[in-house]
Design an enzyme around this catalytic site. Structure first.
Site, PDB file in Angstrom:
ATOM      1  N   GLY A  19      22.378 -36.155  22.019  1.00 54.94           N
ATOM      2  CA  GLY A  19      23.627 -35.663  21.454  1.00 54.94           C
ATOM      3  C   GLY A  19      23.963 -36.255  20.103  1.00 54.94           C
ATOM      4  O   GLY A  19      23.118 -36.298  19.193  1.00 54.94           O
ATOM      5  N   ASN A  24      20.496 -13.845  25.484  1.00 58.49           N
ATOM      6  CA  ASN A  24      21.759 -13.669  26.202  1.00 58.49           C
ATOM      7  C   ASN A  24      22.851 -13.169  25.266  1.00 58.49           C
ATOM      8  O   ASN A  24      22.780 -13.377  24.058  1.00 58.49           O
ATOM      9  CB  ASN A  24      22.252 -15.002  26.801  1.00 58.49           C
ATOM     10  CG  ASN A  24      21.387 -15.490  27.932  1.00 58.49           C
ATOM     11  OD1 ASN A  24      20.726 -14.719  28.620  1.00 58.49           O
ATOM     12  ND2 ASN A  24      21.378 -16.802  28.137  1.00 58.49           N
ATOM     13  N   ASN A  39      18.106 -18.449  20.361  1.00 57.48           N
ATOM     14  CA  ASN A  39      18.643 -19.481  19.464  1.00 57.48           C
ATOM     15  C   ASN A  39      17.517 -20.232  18.759  1.00 57.48           C
ATOM     16  O   ASN A  39      17.568 -20.484  17.551  1.00 57.48           O
ATOM     17  CB  ASN A  39      19.496 -20.482  20.241  1.00 57.48           C
ATOM     18  CG  ASN A  39      20.751 -19.876  20.831  1.00 57.48           C
ATOM     19  OD1 ASN A  39      21.188 -18.797  20.428  1.00 57.48           O
ATOM     20  ND2 ASN A  39      21.332 -20.577  21.792  1.00 57.48           N
ATOM     21  N   ALA A  78      24.299 -24.549  21.356  1.00 53.29           N
ATOM     22  CA  ALA A  78      23.098 -24.282  20.543  1.00 53.29           C
ATOM     23  C   ALA A  78      22.665 -25.457  19.684  1.00 53.29           C
ATOM     24  O   ALA A  78      21.716 -25.332  18.897  1.00 53.29           O
ATOM     25  CB  ALA A  78      23.266 -23.039  19.669  1.00 53.29           C
ATOM     26  N   ALA A  79      23.306 -26.612  19.838  1.00 54.44           N
ATOM     27  CA  ALA A  79      22.895 -27.770  19.038  1.00 54.44           C
ATOM     28  C   ALA A  79      21.451 -28.165  19.346  1.00 54.44           C
ATOM     29  O   ALA A  79      20.641 -28.382  18.436  1.00 54.44           O
ATOM     30  CB  ALA A  79      23.829 -28.940  19.302  1.00 54.44           C
ATOM     31  N   GLY A  80      21.136 -28.267  20.634  1.00 59.27           N
ATOM     32  CA  GLY A  80      19.768 -28.634  21.022  1.00 59.27           C
ATOM     33  C   GLY A  80      18.758 -27.572  20.634  1.00 59.27           C
ATOM     34  O   GLY A  80      17.635 -27.889  20.220  1.00 59.27           O
ATOM     35  N   ASP A  81      19.138 -26.301  20.750  1.00 58.23           N
ATOM     36  CA  ASP A  81      18.234 -25.211  20.381  1.00 58.23           C
ATOM     37  C   ASP A  81      17.967 -25.215  18.885  1.00 58.23           C
ATOM     38  O   ASP A  81      16.841 -24.980  18.434  1.00 58.23           O
ATOM     39  CB  ASP A  81      18.838 -23.861  20.790  1.00 58.23           C
ATOM     40  CG  ASP A  81      19.021 -23.729  22.291  1.00 58.23           C
ATOM     41  OD1 ASP A  81      18.260 -24.362  23.039  1.00 58.23           O
ATOM     42  OD2 ASP A  81      19.932 -22.989  22.709  1.00 58.23           O
ATOM     43  N   SER A 105      26.198 -20.020  14.132  1.00 58.37           N
ATOM     44  CA  SER A 105      26.350 -21.389  13.616  1.00 58.37           C
ATOM     45  C   SER A 105      25.034 -21.984  13.123  1.00 58.37           C
ATOM     46  O   SER A 105      25.034 -23.050  12.500  1.00 58.37           O
ATOM     47  CB  SER A 105      26.929 -22.296  14.707  1.00 58.37           C
ATOM     48  OG  SER A 105      25.958 -22.568  15.711  1.00 58.37           O
ATOM     49  N   ALA A 164      25.201 -27.005  12.773  1.00 62.42           N
ATOM     50  CA  ALA A 164      25.512 -26.004  13.797  1.00 62.42           C
ATOM     51  C   ALA A 164      26.758 -26.359  14.599  1.00 62.42           C
ATOM     52  O   ALA A 164      27.541 -25.471  14.949  1.00 62.42           O
ATOM     53  CB  ALA A 164      24.312 -25.831  14.736  1.00 62.42           C
ATOM     54  N   GLY A 180      21.619 -39.140  18.344  1.00 60.14           N
ATOM     55  CA  GLY A 180      20.378 -38.869  17.638  1.00 60.14           C
ATOM     56  C   GLY A 180      19.267 -38.487  18.586  1.00 60.14           C
ATOM     57  O   GLY A 180      19.507 -37.858  19.620  1.00 60.14           O
TER      58      GLY A 180
END
Length: 302
Positions: A223, A11, A43, A250-253, A293, A284, A226
């Site tokens: 989140g 994307n 990502n 993009a934290a999870g990715d 990031s 990130a 942890g």
């Protein structure tokens, strides 16, 4: 060096900085606007290649110039993009991301070319799928394509990791049957099982429900708290690194892509791999944007 294949979305992200999220019918001024590369698949692939994996990517983009800088990013990071093809009917996927002053986000997605990935595209990539150690996929591309890729992987001893995002309530049994590991966040886990995530005991119940669906290993990310894991032989919780989040996009990715590079094939180092992935994710969230990031291995010091 792990060989990681990622099947997923590409994307172009439009990031809107806002003070707070608007109420229905309310008009708010933005603090900022920027454009960056994104898409869960892209990502995760970038996170994997930046953490040292030999990474190949299956995706689809449009013909317009908006996709050009995405391809340049992939090439710069040394990703195999032989299977990033162009749609003849749709433009590159788009995401519109609102980020408030606390760093939380809400995202709207236009699938575009991502929705044109076909089973034929998967067959074109079959040799690279067979050559991988593991394959990672999400639900921003058509589910039949994910099923076909995971079937090829399973038939050739390639480990399969499913990130069920955006969540769907009834994941096809055909897909669950060829999924080794599932990595939802707490919201996605609840949608899949109907069990609300409130504490570690409820995470365990979620994992047990997913085991009954045929999954071997479950990781639930929660989140800034942890991530929880459950394998056939052990369970545990790996706490997050405490940082001040600027943008959680993009934290999870980043977590999943980084995890895929560190996890041993028998899951024997799962806590160490998750700690590494948590650290990557914590880095990130301290920078606005998605792909810009995502950290490199040299920056992720445990």
């Amino acid at each position: 060096m792990k060989k990681v294949m990622v099947l997923g979305s590409t994307n172009v992200d439009t990031i809107l900085g806002i003070q707070r999220f608007p109420q229905p019918g309310e008009t708010l001024a933005m603090n900022s606007r920027s454009v960056a590369g994104g898409g869960k698949g892209a990502n995760q692939a970038i996170a994997a290649v930046r953490s040292g994996a030999q990474t190949a990517f299956i995706s689809k983009i449009g013909h317009e110039g908006a996709a050009d800088f995405m391809l340049e990013t992939f090439k710069k990071d040394g990703m195999n993009i032989d299977h990033v093809t162009m749609s003849e009917t749709a433009g590159t996927g788009q995401a519109y991301i609102m980020v408030d002053e606390a760093g939380q986000n809400s995202i709207l997605i236009y699938g575009g070319a991502n929705q044109d990935i076909t089973i034929a595209d998967i067959h074109q990539a079959e040799a690279d799928i067979k050559n991988a150690d593991r394959i990672v996929a999400q639900f921003e591309v058509p589910v039949p394509a994910v099923i076909e890729a995971f079937k090829i992987a399973r038939a050739n001893g390639v480990q399969t990791i499913l990130n069920p995002a955006p969540a769907i309530k009834n994941i096809p049994a055909e897909l669950l049957a060829v999924t080794d590991m599932i990595v939802p966040n707490e919201t996605e886990a609840e949608i899949i099982t109907g069990i609300k995530v409130t504490d570690q005991a409820s995470m365990q119940k979620n994992a047990e429900a997913m085991f009954k669906m045929g999954i071997k290993v479950v990781i639930i990310t929660v989140g800034d708290k942890g991530s929880f894991y459950a394998t056939p032989s052990q369970t545990g919780f790996v706490p997050a690194f405490k940082v001040t989040a600027v943008d959680t996009t993009a934290a999870g990715d980043t977590f999943i892509g980084a995890l895929s590079t560190q996890l041993e094939m028998d899951y024997s180092n799962i806590e160490v791999a998750m700690t590494y992935a948590n650290k990557a994710s914590s880095i990130a969230v301290q920078t606005k944007g998605a792909q810009n990031s995502i950290p490199y291995a040299k920056d992720i010091q445990l």
